[in-house]
Design a protein around this motif. Structure first.
Motif, mmCIF file in Angstrom:
data_model
loop_
_atom_site.group_PDB
_atom_site.id
_atom_site.type_symbol
_atom_site.label_atom_id
_atom_site.label_comp_id
_atom_site.label_asym_id
_atom_site.label_seq_id
_atom_site.Cartn_x
_atom_site.Cartn_y
_atom_site.Cartn_z
ATOM 1 N N ASN A 24 0.805 -1.228 0.000
ATOM 2 C CA ASN A 24 0.000 0.000 0.000
ATOM 3 C C ASN A 24 0.835 1.274 0.000
ATOM 4 O O ASN A 24 0.561 2.210 0.745
ATOM 5 C CB ASN A 24 -0.988 -0.005 1.164
ATOM 6 C CG ASN A 24 -1.961 -1.149 1.081
ATOM 7 O OD1 ASN A 24 -2.379 -1.528 -0.001
ATOM 8 N ND2 ASN A 24 -2.318 -1.703 2.213
ATOM 9 N N VAL A 25 1.840 1.314 -0.848
ATOM 10 C CA VAL A 25 2.675 2.506 -0.991
ATOM 11 C C VAL A 25 1.977 3.458 -1.957
ATOM 12 O O VAL A 25 1.610 3.056 -3.064
ATOM 13 C CB VAL A 25 4.073 2.130 -1.536
ATOM 14 C CG1 VAL A 25 4.936 3.361 -1.713
ATOM 15 C CG2 VAL A 25 4.745 1.126 -0.618
ATOM 16 N N PRO A 26 1.762 4.717 -1.573
ATOM 17 C CA PRO A 26 1.089 5.668 -2.468
ATOM 18 C C PRO A 26 1.917 5.941 -3.726
ATOM 19 O O PRO A 26 3.133 6.106 -3.650
ATOM 20 C CB PRO A 26 0.967 6.938 -1.625
ATOM 21 C CG PRO A 26 1.219 6.530 -0.233
ATOM 22 C CD PRO A 26 2.051 5.291 -0.265
ATOM 23 N N MET A 27 1.249 5.984 -4.861
ATOM 24 C CA MET A 27 1.901 6.239 -6.140
ATOM 25 C C MET A 27 1.832 7.731 -6.434
ATOM 26 O O MET A 27 0.778 8.348 -6.324
ATOM 27 C CB MET A 27 1.199 5.433 -7.232
ATOM 28 C CG MET A 27 1.956 5.342 -8.510
ATOM 29 S SD MET A 27 1.117 4.319 -9.750
ATOM 30 C CE MET A 27 1.274 2.702 -9.037
ATOM 31 N N ILE A 28 2.966 8.310 -6.798
ATOM 32 C CA ILE A 28 3.045 9.734 -7.097
ATOM 33 C C ILE A 28 2.929 9.938 -8.610
ATOM 34 O O ILE A 28 3.620 9.279 -9.382
ATOM 35 C CB ILE A 28 4.370 10.326 -6.567
ATOM 36 C CG1 ILE A 28 4.428 10.148 -5.050
ATOM 37 C CG2 ILE A 28 4.510 11.787 -6.961
ATOM 38 C CD1 ILE A 28 5.763 10.495 -4.442
ATOM 39 N N ASP A 29 2.072 10.860 -9.021
ATOM 40 C CA ASP A 29 1.823 11.183 -10.430
ATOM 41 C C ASP A 29 1.561 9.948 -11.289
ATOM 42 O O ASP A 29 2.269 9.703 -12.269
ATOM 43 C CB ASP A 29 2.990 11.987 -11.022
ATOM 44 C CG ASP A 29 3.160 13.332 -10.346
ATOM 45 O OD1 ASP A 29 2.146 13.903 -9.913
ATOM 46 O OD2 ASP A 29 4.303 13.818 -10.266
ATOM 47 N N PRO A 30 0.543 9.148 -10.963
ATOM 48 C CA PRO A 30 0.277 7.953 -11.762
ATOM 49 C C PRO A 30 -0.293 8.273 -13.140
ATOM 50 O O PRO A 30 -1.030 9.239 -13.312
ATOM 51 C CB PRO A 30 -0.740 7.188 -10.924
ATOM 52 C CG PRO A 30 -1.412 8.227 -10.110
ATOM 53 C CD PRO A 30 -0.398 9.289 -9.860
#
Length: 76
Positions: free
Chosen positions: A24-30
């Motif tokens: 559950n690592v947040p994705m930056i600028d997907p």
């Protein structure tokens, strides 16, 4: 289970980081691409490691509509 879905929608797209072995690592600028009928979100984590997650059509469209992600290749 409903709480997790609402939290994920509010925070954005999350994925498993193979390099750091964390969930559950947040994705930056997907960016969401459509390849062979699959919706694939690609982006980076906070440390700059590349990440990818496969999404369903409904989830992918929700993330694009809410502005969390941008459309990539394969969209009509």
């Amino acid at each position: 289970m409903t709480t997790k879905k609402k939290t994920e929608e509010a925070e954005g797209i999350t994925a498993y980081s193979v390099k750091t072995k964390t969930k559950n690592v947040p994705m930056i600028d997907p960016v969401i691409d459509i390849k062979s009928g699959r919706y694939i979100a690609t982006g980076k984590d906070s440390e700059g490691n590349k990440m990818a997650a496969i999404l369903g059509k409904v989830k992918a469209e929700e993330h694009v509509k809410s502005g969390v992600a941008t459309k990539g290749s394969g969209w009509e």
